[in-house]
Design an enzyme around this catalytic site. Structure first.
Site, PDB file in Angstrom:
ATOM      1  N   GLU A  38       4.986  -9.822  -3.734  1.00  0.00           N
ATOM      2  CA  GLU A  38       4.735 -10.073  -5.144  1.00  0.00           C
ATOM      3  C   GLU A  38       5.928 -10.885  -5.648  1.00  0.00           C
ATOM      4  OE1 GLU A  38       4.276  -6.570  -7.576  1.00  0.00           O
ATOM      5  OE2 GLU A  38       4.076  -7.789  -9.381  1.00  0.00           O
ATOM      6  N   ARG A 264       8.710   2.330   5.622  1.00  0.00           N
ATOM      7  CA  ARG A 264       9.563   1.295   5.053  1.00  0.00           C
ATOM      8  C   ARG A 264      10.995   1.496   5.526  1.00  0.00           C
ATOM      9  NH1 ARG A 264       8.377   0.488  -0.007  1.00  0.00           N
ATOM     10  NH2 ARG A 264      10.392  -0.140  -0.811  1.00  0.00           N
ATOM     11  N   LYS A 274      12.912  -3.441  -5.654  1.00  0.00           N
ATOM     12  CA  LYS A 274      13.056  -4.613  -6.512  1.00  0.00           C
ATOM     13  C   LYS A 274      13.366  -4.223  -7.944  1.00  0.00           C
ATOM     14  CE  LYS A 274       9.434  -6.962  -4.981  1.00  0.00           C
ATOM     15  NZ  LYS A 274       8.451  -7.997  -4.671  1.00  0.00           N
TER      16      LYS A 274
HETATM   17  P1  ATP Z   1       9.925  -2.867  -3.825  1.00  0.00           P
HETATM   18  O1  ATP Z   1       9.382  -1.521  -3.460  1.00  0.00           O
HETATM   19  O2  ATP Z   1      11.287  -3.161  -3.336  1.00  0.00           O
HETATM   20  O3  ATP Z   1       9.753  -3.200  -5.283  1.00  0.00           O
HETATM   21  P2  ATP Z   1       7.495  -4.042  -3.050  1.00  0.00           P
HETATM   22  O4  ATP Z   1       6.900  -3.301  -1.927  1.00  0.00           O
HETATM   23  O5  ATP Z   1       6.917  -3.807  -4.388  1.00  0.00           O
HETATM   24  O6  ATP Z   1       9.052  -3.894  -3.017  1.00  0.00           O
HETATM   25  P3  ATP Z   1       6.259  -6.483  -2.367  1.00  0.00           P
HETATM   26  O7  ATP Z   1       6.616  -7.846  -2.763  1.00  0.00           O
HETATM   27  O8  ATP Z   1       4.993  -5.888  -2.829  1.00  0.00           O
HETATM   28  O9  ATP Z   1       7.473  -5.581  -2.799  1.00  0.00           O
HETATM   29  O10 ATP Z   1       6.406  -6.319  -0.787  1.00  0.00           O
HETATM   30  C1  ATP Z   1       5.857  -7.208   0.131  1.00  0.00           C
HETATM   31  C2  ATP Z   1       5.710  -6.481   1.446  1.00  0.00           C
HETATM   32  O11 ATP Z   1       6.975  -5.996   1.896  1.00  0.00           O
HETATM   33  C3  ATP Z   1       4.794  -5.292   1.319  1.00  0.00           C
HETATM   34  O12 ATP Z   1       3.889  -5.302   2.390  1.00  0.00           O
HETATM   35  C4  ATP Z   1       5.731  -4.120   1.403  1.00  0.00           C
HETATM   36  O13 ATP Z   1       5.096  -3.022   1.981  1.00  0.00           O
HETATM   37  C5  ATP Z   1       6.868  -4.652   2.257  1.00  0.00           C
HETATM   38  N1  ATP Z   1       8.103  -3.943   1.975  1.00  0.00           N
HETATM   39  C6  ATP Z   1       8.683  -3.768   0.774  1.00  0.00           C
HETATM   40  N2  ATP Z   1       9.791  -3.015   0.887  1.00  0.00           N
HETATM   41  C7  ATP Z   1       9.928  -2.715   2.194  1.00  0.00           C
HETATM   42  C8  ATP Z   1      10.863  -1.941   2.952  1.00  0.00           C
HETATM   43  N3  ATP Z   1      11.909  -1.351   2.379  1.00  0.00           N
HETATM   44  N4  ATP Z   1      10.678  -1.846   4.288  1.00  0.00           N
HETATM   45  C9  ATP Z   1       9.640  -2.450   4.878  1.00  0.00           C
HETATM   46  N5  ATP Z   1       8.712  -3.177   4.229  1.00  0.00           N
HETATM   47  C10 ATP Z   1       8.848  -3.308   2.903  1.00  0.00           C
HETATM   48 MG    MG Z   2       4.489  -3.991  -4.015  1.00  0.00          MG
END
Ligand code: ATP
Ligand code: MG
Length: 559
Positions: A38, A264, A274
């Site tokens: 995102e 994760r 984020k």
């Molecule tokens: P955050 O939780 O940090 O706000 P998010 O998951 O909302 O991050 P996205 O942009 O939606 O951020 O993430 C893109 C991809 O990265 C998704 O498939 C998510 O599952 C993966 N992802 C995010 N954080 C991690 C992490 N700590 N370890 C592994 N994969 C991750």
């Molecule tokens: Mg997300």
């Protein structure tokens, strides 16, 4: 902090096993994965795990990986983030080729499918407020309550949904919900929201839409449109999988992807969220998304961490289904391992102490040969100016040394790396009693750093010529959080007040001034350093990427 990594066998994990089995069973002609960020912030090292997994699988199994922006929430998304995410994925070494997509590319199709659900009696427009919907959703132990608008006719629903699209209602006035089961044991199936009204400017579609699909309505359908075979995401989406499957089952989608979840990445002394990273930037706790203390890809890059070290780290931590916390020492180990092989050696004096070699002729300068890499003769040698006035590291001198201190002290002889043996003869102090200069003598017979009579010294120190070296500002970084498990809610209380230490009076070898900001160097005995983008024509700034050894080991090992 343990530096020795204990690794799962690299290259094999439960997701790769599934992919292999699917290929063996000829379920797919080619494997198609995607990384779906995102664009509401910069990527962090947790994302690197997901990127490594999705792009890695595509590479290893001869498939392809799409980069797809999940741009369904225009209030938080910006072009800057879209650009930075692409730059970061590339920097990590991955390539999506022509496969760059945006969920917003599918808004038209998603809208049609939503109308289809309404026609099939599987979706309805709900006039309840967000708060009313939340209250009626029930809990893990109690079922939810049906909305009073749940049994609207297809015609009424269609009419209202079209008017939502036509921007006739204010934000939050109505939503479109799937009509599934308010008593489902899975809360995600209790009539989830599919569309909400949002009057906002979208970075790509501008003002065209005033309704936007929810994550759940956009994600699986985007996967299906793109022919994704393995939709890999983190564990928090496990409970969304029944909804993911329900939607794919009810809609006339062109393919049926399958969602798989993995744990994760969590790191000690680090918060990978984020929301937190955004607040750190907005609150001015760091200098920006690329502050070298940030766990963002941009921060790691600016700090001098090579992409190969991030890839090595991702490989070593493996992929599992159970949540765990990885010691940040493991990442540091990977960084040192890569830099030790690639970084050229130079000398820098971080906290200078002046040394005058009394028996060295005034005005004389020698060019001393120094090797650029001890394990790589091909890296060659360079010449370092030696003269009567030098700088040494302040920590390398003690006026009243304890027994095991072998470096410079009154009467003691040490080796200046590549140059000569010197002996400290006199300590010069200022009015406040602080040591400001050492008067030393050198032994001209020890040129190159060895005594012809075979006598030994117990310490070898780095040094620089006072007049030939260049002044520099050096920034030392420590963990951003003082606590190994920082609190994601009250994270400001856990911030490490010592996360940044600035040395204004450092000295560096003259040729270091010309180094490119991506050339990480080892400053001998100090660690790895890289020129920072804040450098100007008359002010050099370096970041310490990482020390030579684990901070704790170093305290013990100091001699
Ligand atoms: P955050 O939780 O940090 O706000 P998010 O998951 O909302 O991050 P996205 O942009 O939606 O951020 O993430 C893109 C991809 O990265 C998704 O498939 C998510 O599952 C993966 N992802 C995010 N954080 C991690 C992490 N700590 N370890 C592994 N994969 C991750
Ligand atoms: Mg997300």
């Amino acid at each position: 902090m343990t530096a020795e990594p204990t690794t799962a066998e690299a290259g094999r994990d439960f997701i790769r096993d599934i992919v292999q089995a699917d290929l063996d069973a000829k379920k797919h002609r080619a494997i198609v994965t995607r990384f779906p960020p995102e664009p509401n912030g910069y990527l962090h090292i947790g994302h690197a795990k997901s990127i490594g997994l999705n792009f890695g699988i595509a590479q290893e199994f001869g498939g392809r990986c799409h980069l797809r922006f999940d741009d369904t929430n225009p209030t938080r998304e910006e072009q800057e983030f879209i650009d930075s995410i692409q730059a970061d994925v590339r920097w990590l070494g991955y390539d999506w080729g022509k496969n760059l997509f945006f969920a917003s590319d599918y808004f038209e199709q998603l809208y049609e499918w939503a109308e289809g659900l309404i026609r099939a009696g599987l979706a309805y427009v709900d006039d309840q407020s967000q708060e009313e919907i939340r209250l009626a959703r029930g809990t893990l132990t109690e079922p939810g309550k049906n909305s009073p608008f749940r049994d609207r006719s297809v015609e009424e629903n269609l009419g209202l949904f079209r008017r939502m699209k036509a921007a006739e209602f204010p934000n939050g006035a109505r939503v479109l919900r799937a009509r599934i089961d308010m008593a489902s044991g899975n809360i995600n199936l209790r009539d989830p929201v599919l569309y909400r009204i949002l009057h906002a400017h979208h970075p790509r579609t501008g003002e065209k839409w005033s309704i936007y699909p929810s994550y759940d309505f956009a994600h699986g359908q985007s996967d299906a449109i793109e022919g994704i075979t393995h939709s890999i995401c983190t564990l928090e989406f496990e409970d969304h999988r029944p909804l993911y499957d329900w939607l794919l089952d009810k809609l006339p989608v062109p393919s049926k992807p399958h969602q798989y979840e993995f744990a994760r990445l969590n790191l000690t002394y680090t918060l990978l969220s984020k929301r937190v990273l955004t607040e750190l930037v907005r609150g001015g706790h760091v200098a920006g998304w690329d502050d070298p203390r940030m766990p963002t890809i941009a921060g790691l890059r600016r700090r001098g961490v090579p992409p190969a070290a991030v890839r090595e780290f991702i490989k070593r931590i493996g992929v599992a289904k159970a949540n765990s916390v990885v010691d940040v020492g493991m990442l540091e180990f990977c960084i040192r391992e890569v830099l030790n092989q690639t970084a050229q050696r130079r000398m820098a004096v971080l906290r200078p102490l002046k040394v005058v070699i009394e028996n060295y002729p005034e005005g004389k300068v020698e060019e001393i040969e120094a090797v650029n890499h001890p394990d790589d003769p091909a890296a060659g040698t360079r010449r370092v100016a030696f003269g009567r006035e030098l700088y040494v590291e302040r920590d390398d001198f003690m006026e009243n040394p304890p027994k095991k201190f072998f470096r410079l002290s009154p009467g003691n002889e040490v080796r200046l790396r590549y140059a000569y043996f010197i002996t400290c003869r006199e300590v010069v102090k200022n009015a406040a009693g602080e040591v400001v200069e050492l008067r030393c003598t050198y032994d001209p017979a020890t040129r190159g750093g060895n005594a012809p009579d075979g006598r030994k010294v117990k310490a070898t120190m780095h040094w620089l010529s006072a007049s030939h070296s260049k002044p520099a500002e050096i920034r030392l970084y420590n963990p951003l959080f003082a606590n190994p498990g920082p609190d994601a809610v009250n994270f400001t209380a856990d911030l490490n007040p010592q996360s940044l230490e600035i040395l204004m009076d450092a000295r560096v070898e003259a040729d270091v001034a010309a180094s490119h900001s991506l050339d990480v160097m080892q400053f001998e005995r100090q660690g790895y350093f890289v020129r920072d983008k804040d450098s100007t024509a008359d002010r050099l700034v370096f970041n310490r990427t990482i020390g030579l050894r684990d901070a704790f080991a170093k305290e013990v090992g100091k001699g």
